[in-house]
Design an enzyme around this catalytic site. Structure first.
Site, mmCIF file in Angstrom:
data_model
loop_
_atom_site.group_PDB
_atom_site.id
_atom_site.type_symbol
_atom_site.label_atom_id
_atom_site.label_comp_id
_atom_site.label_asym_id
_atom_site.label_seq_id
_atom_site.Cartn_x
_atom_site.Cartn_y
_atom_site.Cartn_z
ATOM 1 C CG ASP A 10 28.774 20.671 12.650
ATOM 2 O OD1 ASP A 10 28.551 21.348 13.735
ATOM 3 O OD2 ASP A 10 28.862 19.572 12.534
ATOM 4 C CG ASP A 12 31.801 18.919 18.042
ATOM 5 O OD1 ASP A 12 32.846 19.236 18.070
ATOM 6 O OD2 ASP A 12 30.830 19.165 18.885
ATOM 7 C CG ASP A 216 27.859 15.835 11.441
ATOM 8 O OD1 ASP A 216 28.040 16.932 11.872
ATOM 9 O OD2 ASP A 216 28.245 14.568 12.246
HETATM 10 MG MG LIG Z 1 28.179 17.771 13.813
#
Ligand SMILES: [Mg+2]
Length: 272
Positions: A10, A12, A216
Site C-alpha cells: 500500500d 498512503d 495499514d
Molecule cells: Mg493506507
C-alpha cells in the site's frame, strides 16, 4: 527478477508518510529490494497518474495496481509468460477490474439526493479542496483527480449516517471501503482480487514464489487475505486497525515508511 519473493505494498500511510507523503525513511529497504531484484508492486487507492509519479521518483519499473484494485498496469513486455489482459494503452498491458467512474458518481449522487445526507464527492471538490483534505500539493492533487475506477468521498455526519451510506452502496451492488479519512465507492473490485491475479501470472514462471503484502488500513484486508505473509503496520495514531484480523498476520512495530523499512529489512534477513 528474484524468483523467490514478491512484495505488494500500500502507499498512503504505509510506504508514504500519511501527512508528508515522504518515503525517505524507507530508502534502505527500498534499496535492498532493488539490489535483490525483488518485484515491488504498488497497490493503492491512488490513481494511475499519481502512482506513476512515485514509481518514477523511486525508480520502480514493476507492474502496479491503481484505485483499490480497479486497474492492473503491466509495462509492455514485462512478462515473458502469456496472460490475459483487456487492452493496451500508453505502453501498458491493462487488466480492468473496476466499474466506470461515471457510473460510480451517478450512484453516489443518487444516494446523496435520496438521503439528504451531507456527502461530499471527490469529483465535486476543487483541486484546492482536495489539497486541503489530503495534504497533497497542488500538482499531486491534480493527478489524484484523474480517476477511472474509484470515487472517494467524505460524509459529514454521525456513525449511523455513515453506516446507512455504506449499506446503501452495497445494497445497490457496489463495494465500499475506507482508507484514511475518505470513504470509497467502487465496483466489485478490491485490492485482493487484483493481487491474486498478479500472483497467478508471476507463479506461472515461479511456482514457489512467496508473496508478501504491507498495509495499514481496512482497504488492505482483501490484499492481506491472498498473500502468504501479510504485514500490518500501525496507523498514523499508532494503533493497529482493529477490523483487520487474520491468523497469519504479522504485526510490524512501526508507523508509515519508518515501520515499512524495519518490517522489510526484518523480513529479508529472516528469509536469508
Ligand atoms: Mg493506507
Amino acid at each position: 527478477m528474484n524468483n523467490n519473493i514478491l512484495v505488494f505494498t500500500d502507499l498512503d500511510g504505509t510506504l508514504l508518510d500519511s501527512e508528508t507523503y515522504s518515503y525517505k525513511s524507507a530508502l534502505p529497504a527500498l534499496k535492498l529490494i532493488k539490489n535483490k531484484k525483488i518485484p515491488l508492486i504498488f497497490c493503492s487507492s491512488k490513481t494511475k497518474s499519481e502512482i506513476e509519479m512515485y514509481r518514477k521518483r523511486i525508480g520502480n519499473d514493476d507492474p502496479f495496481i491503481s484505485e483499490n484494485g480497479g486497474g492492473i498496469f503491466i509495462p509492455g513486455g514485462y512478462f515473458s509468460q502469456k496472460f490475459k489482459y483487456d487492452k493496451t494503452a500508453k505502453g501498458y498491458e491493462i487488466i480492468e477490474l473496476g466499474t466506470s467512474y461515471i457510473k460510480l458518481i451517478e450512484v453516489l449522487k443518487s444516494i446523496k439526493r435520496e438521503s439528504g445526507l451531507n456527502i461530499k464527492c471527490f469529483s465535486e471538490m476543487t483541486t484546492e479542496e482536495v489539497s486541503g483534505y489530503t495534504g497533497l500539493d497542488e500538482r499531486l492533487a491534480k493527478l489524484s483527480k484523474r480517476r477511472h475506477f474509484d470515487e472517494p468521498f467524505l460524509i459529514f455526519g454521525n456513525d449511523k449516517e455513515s453506516i446507512y451510506v455504506t449499506t446503501e452502496i452495497i445494497r445497490r451492488g457496489y463495494n465500499h471501503t475506507q482508507g484514511g479519512i475518505f470513504h470509497h465507492i467502487m465496483g466489485k473490485n478490491d485490492k485482493g482480487k487484483a493481487v491474486k491475479i498478479l500472483i497467478g501470472i508471476f507463479k506461472k514462471k515461479h511456482p514457489k514464489l512467496l508473496s508478501v503484502a504491507l498495509g495499514d488500513s481496512f482497504n488492505d484486508l482483501p490484499m492481506f487475505e491472498v498473500v502468504d505473509r501479510p504485514i500490518l503496520l500501525k496507523n498514523p495514531d499508532g494503533e493497529y486497525d482493529s477490523r483487520i484480523k487474520l491468523s497469519n498476520m504479522i504485526f510490524a512495530d512501526g508507523v508509515g515508511p519508518k515501520g515499512w523499512n524495519q518490517a522489510v529489512l526484518a523480513l529479508l534477513s529472516d528469509l536469508n
